[in-house]
Design an enzyme around this catalytic site. Structure first.
Site, PDB file in Angstrom:
ATOM      1  N   HIS A   1     -19.487  29.932  -5.554  1.00 14.63           N
ATOM      2  CA  HIS A   1     -19.969  31.225  -6.050  1.00 14.63           C
ATOM      3  C   HIS A   1     -20.333  31.125  -7.526  1.00 14.63           C
ATOM      4  O   HIS A   1     -19.551  30.627  -8.343  1.00 14.63           O
ATOM      5  CB  HIS A   1     -18.900  32.294  -5.834  1.00 14.63           C
ATOM      6  CG  HIS A   1     -18.798  32.718  -4.396  1.00 14.63           C
ATOM      7  ND1 HIS A   1     -17.613  33.045  -3.796  1.00 14.63           N
ATOM      8  CD2 HIS A   1     -19.766  32.863  -3.449  1.00 14.63           C
ATOM      9  CE1 HIS A   1     -17.853  33.377  -2.525  1.00 14.63           C
ATOM     10  NE2 HIS A   1     -19.143  33.273  -2.301  1.00 14.63           N
TER      11      HIS A   1
ATOM     12  N   GLU B   1     -18.237  32.320 -10.502  1.00 19.38           N
ATOM     13  CA  GLU B   1     -16.905  31.720 -10.500  1.00 19.38           C
ATOM     14  C   GLU B   1     -16.982  30.310 -11.099  1.00 19.38           C
ATOM     15  O   GLU B   1     -16.196  29.419 -10.781  1.00 19.38           O
ATOM     16  CB  GLU B   1     -16.346  31.719  -9.067  1.00 19.38           C
ATOM     17  CG  GLU B   1     -16.310  33.146  -8.499  1.00 19.38           C
ATOM     18  CD  GLU B   1     -15.963  33.240  -7.010  1.00 19.38           C
ATOM     19  OE1 GLU B   1     -15.573  32.224  -6.421  1.00 19.38           O
ATOM     20  OE2 GLU B   1     -16.093  34.344  -6.464  1.00 19.38           O
TER      21      GLU B   1
ATOM     22  N   ASP C   1     -20.880  32.307   3.027  1.00 20.08           N
ATOM     23  CA  ASP C   1     -21.049  33.102   4.254  1.00 20.08           C
ATOM     24  C   ASP C   1     -22.054  32.430   5.171  1.00 20.08           C
ATOM     25  O   ASP C   1     -22.633  33.068   6.049  1.00 20.08           O
ATOM     26  CB  ASP C   1     -21.552  34.517   3.907  1.00 20.08           C
ATOM     27  CG  ASP C   1     -20.431  35.425   3.442  1.00 20.08           C
ATOM     28  OD1 ASP C   1     -19.302  35.262   3.933  1.00 20.08           O
ATOM     29  OD2 ASP C   1     -20.695  36.304   2.601  1.00 20.08           O
TER      30      ASP C   1
ATOM     31  N   HIS D   1     -12.142  28.899  -5.876  1.00 27.06           N
ATOM     32  CA  HIS D   1     -12.869  30.125  -6.246  1.00 27.06           C
ATOM     33  C   HIS D   1     -12.055  30.852  -7.305  1.00 27.06           C
ATOM     34  O   HIS D   1     -10.958  30.428  -7.651  1.00 27.06           O
ATOM     35  CB  HIS D   1     -13.001  31.026  -5.012  1.00 27.06           C
ATOM     36  CG  HIS D   1     -13.929  30.506  -3.947  1.00 27.06           C
ATOM     37  ND1 HIS D   1     -15.114  31.117  -3.639  1.00 27.06           N
ATOM     38  CD2 HIS D   1     -13.835  29.433  -3.125  1.00 27.06           C
ATOM     39  CE1 HIS D   1     -15.716  30.433  -2.665  1.00 27.06           C
ATOM     40  NE2 HIS D   1     -14.968  29.417  -2.332  1.00 27.06           N
TER      41      HIS D   1
ATOM     42  N   TYR E   1     -15.274  35.852   7.538  1.00 25.19           N
ATOM     43  CA  TYR E   1     -15.689  34.766   8.427  1.00 25.19           C
ATOM     44  C   TYR E   1     -16.778  33.944   7.746  1.00 25.19           C
ATOM     45  O   TYR E   1     -17.260  34.303   6.690  1.00 25.19           O
ATOM     46  CB  TYR E   1     -16.236  35.338   9.751  1.00 25.19           C
ATOM     47  CG  TYR E   1     -15.333  36.367  10.366  1.00 25.19           C
ATOM     48  CD1 TYR E   1     -14.267  35.984  11.187  1.00 25.19           C
ATOM     49  CD2 TYR E   1     -15.515  37.727  10.098  1.00 25.19           C
ATOM     50  CE1 TYR E   1     -13.421  36.926  11.742  1.00 25.19           C
ATOM     51  CE2 TYR E   1     -14.667  38.680  10.652  1.00 25.19           C
ATOM     52  CZ  TYR E   1     -13.625  38.278  11.469  1.00 25.19           C
ATOM     53  OH  TYR E   1     -12.779  39.216  11.998  1.00 25.19           O
TER      54      TYR E   1
ATOM     55  N   GLU F   1      -7.946  30.972  -4.690  1.00 26.07           N
ATOM     56  CA  GLU F   1      -8.499  31.948  -5.635  1.00 26.07           C
ATOM     57  C   GLU F   1      -7.734  31.843  -6.946  1.00 26.07           C
ATOM     58  O   GLU F   1      -6.623  32.345  -7.084  1.00 26.07           O
ATOM     59  CB  GLU F   1      -8.391  33.370  -5.069  1.00 26.07           C
ATOM     60  CG  GLU F   1      -9.180  33.583  -3.773  1.00 26.07           C
ATOM     61  CD  GLU F   1     -10.683  33.771  -4.005  1.00 26.07           C
ATOM     62  OE1 GLU F   1     -11.132  33.729  -5.175  1.00 26.07           O
ATOM     63  OE2 GLU F   1     -11.399  33.948  -3.000  1.00 26.07           O
TER      64      GLU F   1
END
Ligand SMILES: [Zn+2]
Length: 396
Positions: free
Chosen positions: A162, A165, A255, A307, A347, A366
């Protein structure tokens, strides 16, 4: 640092002379048959650089070596064309310098070009690192993979799936640097000697899965006007990309994986944008394809995707994870203080797909707390938390 073989030398002798593990020397010179080294052949010594030094009045090889805690022969070997009995004031020689400090300065605006130059610098000093190209981004930026280790347990860590991030990239690069430092200096990290980790595992690192997205967040839209206009439009006219997670086409790379992707599609935005758009189909984006291909090729025993934020570790997917996952996550939680979370309604993530297709341990970690992008003031604290997980991922 490069040296040139003399008659009668061996790699084992160099290992003793420079106090560097023989396996690290072997792995820094993969093209060489250790039993057949010949005079004049170039050998790389990891963890050292040849520093230029100008002879002053009163210097001798003996005094220079002694002042630097080197053996005399280590100095002679680095200067094959210098006669030590005829040193001249002002003459330049090469002094082997052991690297004991970080080359990676992670606590800064850490963009794609900085990562690439750090990888090159690390590989230069630590030639036992191997660098491959996992693939290329939409805009043609490389997605490098760094390999370290000589063992059979294949472990994979990645960062910056991401865009906003991106702090995860310098966190992972700092770990790579600290791991190299501890190996060549024979020092431990948190009381753990790292050479056994090197011998037992092969660690694959992809420090920046989404280079275009990271560049967008850190440096703004690309030069290309068509791409730039499109990405601003996807950002609802704003040039503030601090909320941008996706790749440059507005697809959320985490995703994109074929693991109940349709369910993720149903609950997420139907159009490209800063975050959560799943794409037209699974694995439509080159960055996601690169990660899927790499994962299939390497046959990893476990994967950890880094992340931000939340200080939680996701470890399950549809009850398909093996029992080992829970053992691992409990250790990760113990060393980091983070909370293990088995599942949430989410998912099509990289770790979901890995668990589903391999039935092996996969994790989404995270790091840190706050609003993305997390400020660099959190860097040191996050690194300390992540470090325990990086190590446990190897020793467990
Ligand atoms: Zn994320």
């Amino acid at each position: 640092m490069d040296i040139y073989v003399r008659q009668g030398d061996s790699l084992w002798y160099y290992s003793q002379l420079y106090q560097v593990n023989i396996q690290l020397i072997l792995d820094s010179n993969r093209e060489i048959q250790p039993s057949q080294i010949a005079a004049g052949q170039r050998i790389r010594i990891p963890g050292f650089v040849g520093q230029s030094y100008q002879i002053r009045r009163g210097d001798s090889f003996w005094s220079i070596a002694q002042n630097r805690n080197l053996s005399l022969d280590a100095l002679l070997l680095a200067n094959p064309n210098v006669n030590p009995n005829r040193l001249v004031v002002g003459q330049n020689i090469k002094v082997p310098l052991r690297i004991t400090w970080r080359l990676v300065q992670g606590k800064q605006h850490y963009d794609f070009s900085r990562m690439m130059s750090d990888i090159a610098r690390l590989q230069n000093v630590y030639p036992f690192l191997r660098v491959t190209n996992a693939g290329n981004s939409v805009l043609g930026n490389r997605i490098p993979e760094v390999l370290i280790g000589n063992g059979s347990k294949r472990v994979h860590y990645n960062a910056s799936f991401h865009a906003n991030e991106w702090i995860t990239t310098p966190i992972l690069m700092t770990f790579l640097n600290d791991y190299c430092l501890s190996l060549t200096n024979g020092s431990s990290i948190r009381g753990l000697s790292t050479f056994p980790l090197y011998r037992q595992s092969l660690l694959s690192l992809v420090p920046m899965v989404n280079p275009d997205g990271v560049s967008l967040v850190l440096n703004g839209p690309p030069e290309n006007e068509t791409v730039s206009n499109r990405v601003i439009e996807l950002n609802r006219g704003s040039t503030d990309f601090s909320g941008w997670k996706a790749n440059i086409r507005g697809v959320d790379l985490n995703d994109q994986f074929p693991a109940r992707w349709e369910l993720e599609k149903a609950r997420n935005p139907a159009q490209p944008g800063p975050r959560d758009y799943v794409g037209e189909r699974p694995l439509s984006e080159p960055e996601a394809i690169a990660m899927a291909d790499l994962t299939r090729r390497r046959d990893f025993a476990r994967v950890l995707a880094f992340h931000t934020q939340g200080e939680v570790i996701y470890w399950g997917f549809e009850n398909l994870e093996p029992p080992e996952s829970e053992v691992l996550v409990n250790e990760f939680a113990r060393v980091s203080g983070y909370e293990p979370v088995k599942t949430i309604e989410s998912y099509a993530g990289y770790k979901d797909w890995f668990i589903q297709d391999w039935r092996r341990p996969g994790f989404t970690v995270e790091l840190g707390t706050g609003t993305n992008p997390l400020p660099l003031t959190q860097f040191d604290e996050i690194y300390e938390e992540a470090l325990g997980i990086f190590l446990a991922g190897l020793y467990m």
